[in-house]
Scaffold this motif. Structure first.
Motif, PDB file in Angstrom:
ATOM      1  N   THR A   1      -9.499  -5.700 -10.290  1.00  0.00           N
ATOM      2  CA  THR A   1      -8.960  -4.397  -9.896  1.00  0.00           C
ATOM      3  C   THR A   1      -9.905  -3.655  -8.958  1.00  0.00           C
ATOM      4  OG1 THR A   1      -7.773  -4.221 -11.999  1.00  0.00           O
ATOM      5  CG2 THR A   1      -8.160  -2.187 -10.790  1.00  0.00           C
ATOM      6  N   SER A   2     -11.185  -3.701  -9.253  1.00  0.00           N
ATOM      7  CA  SER A   2     -12.152  -3.006  -8.403  1.00  0.00           C
ATOM      8  C   SER A   2     -12.367  -3.743  -7.078  1.00  0.00           C
ATOM      9  CB  SER A   2     -13.478  -2.853  -9.139  1.00  0.00           C
ATOM     10  OG  SER A   2     -13.305  -2.133 -10.340  1.00  0.00           O
ATOM     11  N   GLY A   3     -12.361  -5.076  -7.115  1.00  0.00           N
ATOM     12  CA  GLY A   3     -12.609  -5.834  -5.891  1.00  0.00           C
ATOM     13  C   GLY A   3     -11.503  -5.716  -4.867  1.00  0.00           C
ATOM     14  N   VAL A   4     -10.256  -5.653  -5.336  1.00  0.00           N
ATOM     15  CA  VAL A   4      -9.145  -5.596  -4.374  1.00  0.00           C
ATOM     16  C   VAL A   4      -9.109  -4.275  -3.620  1.00  0.00           C
ATOM     17  CG1 VAL A   4      -7.715  -7.205  -5.672  1.00  0.00           C
ATOM     18  CG2 VAL A   4      -7.555  -4.762  -6.159  1.00  0.00           C
TER      19      VAL A   4
ATOM     20  N   ARG B   1      -6.913  -0.992   2.954  1.00  0.00           N
ATOM     21  CA  ARG B   1      -6.502  -0.560   4.293  1.00  0.00           C
ATOM     22  C   ARG B   1      -5.529  -1.559   4.919  1.00  0.00           C
ATOM     23  NH1 ARG B   1     -12.163   0.241   4.429  1.00  0.00           N
ATOM     24  NH2 ARG B   1     -12.775   2.453   4.372  1.00  0.00           N
ATOM     25  N   ARG B   2      -5.714  -2.841   4.636  1.00  0.00           N
ATOM     26  CA  ARG B   2      -4.853  -3.859   5.245  1.00  0.00           C
ATOM     27  C   ARG B   2      -3.569  -4.078   4.461  1.00  0.00           C
ATOM     28  NH1 ARG B   2      -9.188  -8.648   6.953  1.00  0.00           N
ATOM     29  NH2 ARG B   2     -10.496  -7.334   8.332  1.00  0.00           N
ATOM     30  N   ALA B   3      -3.652  -4.054   3.127  1.00  0.00           N
ATOM     31  CA  ALA B   3      -2.473  -4.332   2.288  1.00  0.00           C
ATOM     32  C   ALA B   3      -2.434  -3.325   1.147  1.00  0.00           C
ATOM     33  CB  ALA B   3      -2.515  -5.758   1.767  1.00  0.00           C
ATOM     34  N   PRO B   4      -2.063  -2.084   1.422  1.00  0.00           N
ATOM     35  CA  PRO B   4      -2.119  -1.063   0.366  1.00  0.00           C
ATOM     36  C   PRO B   4      -1.144  -1.312  -0.785  1.00  0.00           C
ATOM     37  CG  PRO B   4      -1.077  -0.197   2.348  1.00  0.00           C
ATOM     38  CD  PRO B   4      -1.653  -1.522   2.723  1.00  0.00           C
ATOM     39  N   LEU B   5       0.067  -1.810  -0.487  1.00  0.00           N
ATOM     40  CA  LEU B   5       1.042  -2.018  -1.565  1.00  0.00           C
ATOM     41  C   LEU B   5       0.627  -3.148  -2.516  1.00  0.00           C
ATOM     42  CD1 LEU B   5       3.675  -1.239  -2.895  1.00  0.00           C
ATOM     43  CD2 LEU B   5       4.881  -2.747  -1.270  1.00  0.00           C
ATOM     44  N   PRO B   6       0.253  -4.345  -2.023  1.00  0.00           N
ATOM     45  CA  PRO B   6      -0.236  -5.381  -2.946  1.00  0.00           C
ATOM     46  C   PRO B   6      -1.461  -4.942  -3.736  1.00  0.00           C
ATOM     47  CG  PRO B   6       0.325  -6.363  -0.838  1.00  0.00           C
ATOM     48  CD  PRO B   6       0.387  -4.887  -0.655  1.00  0.00           C
ATOM     49  N   VAL B   7      -2.346  -4.168  -3.129  1.00  0.00           N
ATOM     50  CA  VAL B   7      -3.528  -3.689  -3.854  1.00  0.00           C
ATOM     51  C   VAL B   7      -3.107  -2.782  -5.003  1.00  0.00           C
ATOM     52  CG1 VAL B   7      -5.569  -2.211  -3.659  1.00  0.00           C
ATOM     53  CG2 VAL B   7      -5.131  -3.965  -1.939  1.00  0.00           C
TER      54      VAL B   7
ATOM     55  N   ALA C   1      -4.348   5.331  -0.750  1.00  0.00           N
ATOM     56  CA  ALA C   1      -4.348   4.504   0.463  1.00  0.00           C
ATOM     57  C   ALA C   1      -2.929   4.179   0.903  1.00  0.00           C
ATOM     58  CB  ALA C   1      -5.142   3.222   0.227  1.00  0.00           C
ATOM     59  N   LEU C   2      -2.045   3.904  -0.066  1.00  0.00           N
ATOM     60  CA  LEU C   2      -0.650   3.616   0.264  1.00  0.00           C
ATOM     61  C   LEU C   2       0.039   4.848   0.838  1.00  0.00           C
ATOM     62  CD1 LEU C   2       1.786   1.694   0.176  1.00  0.00           C
ATOM     63  CD2 LEU C   2       2.193   2.468  -2.175  1.00  0.00           C
ATOM     64  N   ALA C   3      -0.248   6.028   0.276  1.00  0.00           N
ATOM     65  CA  ALA C   3       0.397   7.259   0.737  1.00  0.00           C
ATOM     66  C   ALA C   3      -0.030   7.647   2.147  1.00  0.00           C
ATOM     67  CB  ALA C   3       0.087   8.403  -0.226  1.00  0.00           C
ATOM     68  N   THR C   4      -1.231   7.260   2.560  1.00  0.00           N
ATOM     69  CA  THR C   4      -1.688   7.589   3.916  1.00  0.00           C
ATOM     70  C   THR C   4      -1.126   6.652   4.971  1.00  0.00           C
ATOM     71  OG1 THR C   4      -3.666   6.218   3.622  1.00  0.00           O
ATOM     72  CG2 THR C   4      -3.840   8.563   3.065  1.00  0.00           C
ATOM     73  N   ARG C   5      -0.497   5.539   4.528  1.00  0.00           N
ATOM     74  CA  ARG C   5      -0.054   4.530   5.496  1.00  0.00           C
ATOM     75  C   ARG C   5       1.445   4.254   5.483  1.00  0.00           C
ATOM     76  NH1 ARG C   5      -5.149   3.882   4.295  1.00  0.00           N
ATOM     77  NH2 ARG C   5      -6.608   3.030   5.857  1.00  0.00           N
TER      78      ARG C   5
END
Length: 375
Positions: free
Chosen positions: A49-52, A57-63, A86-90
């Motif tokens: 969870t912490s590593g992902v 920035r590249r894949a906010p939804l999968p993260v 991060a997802l909400a900003t993108r």
């Protein structure tokens, strides 16, 4: 104390790396305080969870999807909230953000892995659900605010660019109108008067029997015709505003200097001593300087004799135009007194110098020094 200067791309990369390290550390601390390292599966889940978060920035939804298990298995919510921000900003999909917030609130409320007897969700879970929705709403709203700020900044930049372009077009329109008006004035007034001068000079050339008067009329007619050609070309240049660049009349060279001195209308002697060809800007500067000096001598020193010398010595070309004192009364002629100023500016642009002043015999001398790089 000011921060040392760092190149912008490198500084941006350093700032991103520090931000990533800080967020991963925050996620690990949150899991540690919530007891997420109690079991091996829990520790592995926390590590993933912490590593992902490094990929947010590249894949906010999968993260975000990968951080949901930590919310379900423990009370560690920092990683999921960071991923949701991060997802909400993108993303611009508000339904997607609503679904993610609901999933977060449900996982936060769900009593897993300990099963509950009876109903899965009871009245007592409503406060937890509301608290989970409140937690999810905070990063979503903050991320949308940041996205709106970026859009507004981009819009302001676009408006500024459009406004600058409009101002440029307005300035070009005003310039085109001024050039068109100037072209009309040159065509209707100046060209007409010069044409009359050429016609009267031609009539005088045919009718007079005095050789000196005939020669003077011939010179006046020739200069008038040449001036008319240059005026017509200038009018065409002025009227071509807004189109592709139009070349002016072919620029003079030192090869035309003899013709200039011979047709200047006064007694003049030319002496040229040059070593090789000179750069085109230098040739034009010399030609225009001699032309202006001869014009001034003709206007302000009638009856004088003029000597023009062009010499190349030690990497410097010196052009000297000296006229004697006038022998006839000076005729009042219009003058804007800009000729010498323009010549001095031209000389300074080429790294040279222009000097002018009266001589001891009441004449006048103009001297131009221009540096010439060795060929």
């Amino acid at each position: 104390m000011r921060r040392p200067w760092i190149a912008w791309p490198r500084r941006r990369a350093i700032d991103r790396a520090l931000t990533d390290a800080g967020l991963v550390t925050l996620s690990l601390l949150d899991a540690w305080f919530q007891g997420g390292f109690g079991t091996r599966p829990g520790a592995a889940c926390v590590a993933v969870t912490s590593g992902v978060l490094l990929l947010r920035r590249r894949a906010p939804l999968p993260v975000f999807v990968l951080t949901v298990p930590s919310v379900l298995a423990s009370s560690a919510v920092a990683a999921a909230l960071i991923a949701m921000y991060a997802l909400a900003t993108r993303t611009r999909s508000r339904p997607l953000l609503a679904v993610c917030a609901t999933v977060f609130a449900g996982c936060y409320m769900m009593p897993w892995p300990t099963p509950r007897r009876g109903a899965i969700v009871g009245v007592s879970d409503v406060p937890d659900l509301a608290y989970g929705l409140g937690l999810a709403a905070a990063p979503v709203l903050l991320g949308q605010l940041v996205q709106a700020r970026r859009d507004l900044a981009a819009r302001l930049d676009e408006i500024t660019e459009v406004r600058e372009h409009e101002q440029f077009l307005a300035a070009q329109s005003v310039l085109a109108k001024e050039r068109a008006q100037l072209a009309r004035e040159m065509h209707d007034v100046v060209s007409h008067q010069v044409s009359l001068i050429a016609v009267r000079a031609g009539a005088l050339q045919v009718s007079t029997g005095d050789p000196d008067a005939k020669e003077a009329a011939t010179t006046i007619r020739r200069l008038s015709v040449r001036t008319l050609d240059e005026l017509r070309h200038m009018v065409s240049v002025l009227r071509a505003s807004g189109g592709p660049p139009t070349e002016l009349t072919p620029q003079p060279t030192l090869a035309q200097l003899h013709a200039l001195v011979a047709g200047c209308g006064i007694e003049a002697v030319l002496n040229v001593d040059l070593n090789g060809d000179l750069p085109a800007p230098v040739q034009r500067a010399i030609y225009r300087t001699v032309q202006e000096a001869l014009t001034n001598a003709r206007k302000h020193a009638p009856g004088s004799t003029t000597r023009v010398e062009v010499r190349h010595r030690n990497g410097t070309v010196r052009t000297t135009v000296t006229n004697t004192a006038p022998t006839r009364p000076t005729l009042p002629l219009p003058s804007a007194h800009h000729g010498l100023i323009g010549l001095r500016q031209r000389a300074e642009l080429l790294g040279g110098a222009l000097e002018s002043g009266p001589t001891s015999d009441h004449g006048y001398r103009l001297s131009l020094d221009l540096p010439v790089a060795p060929g």
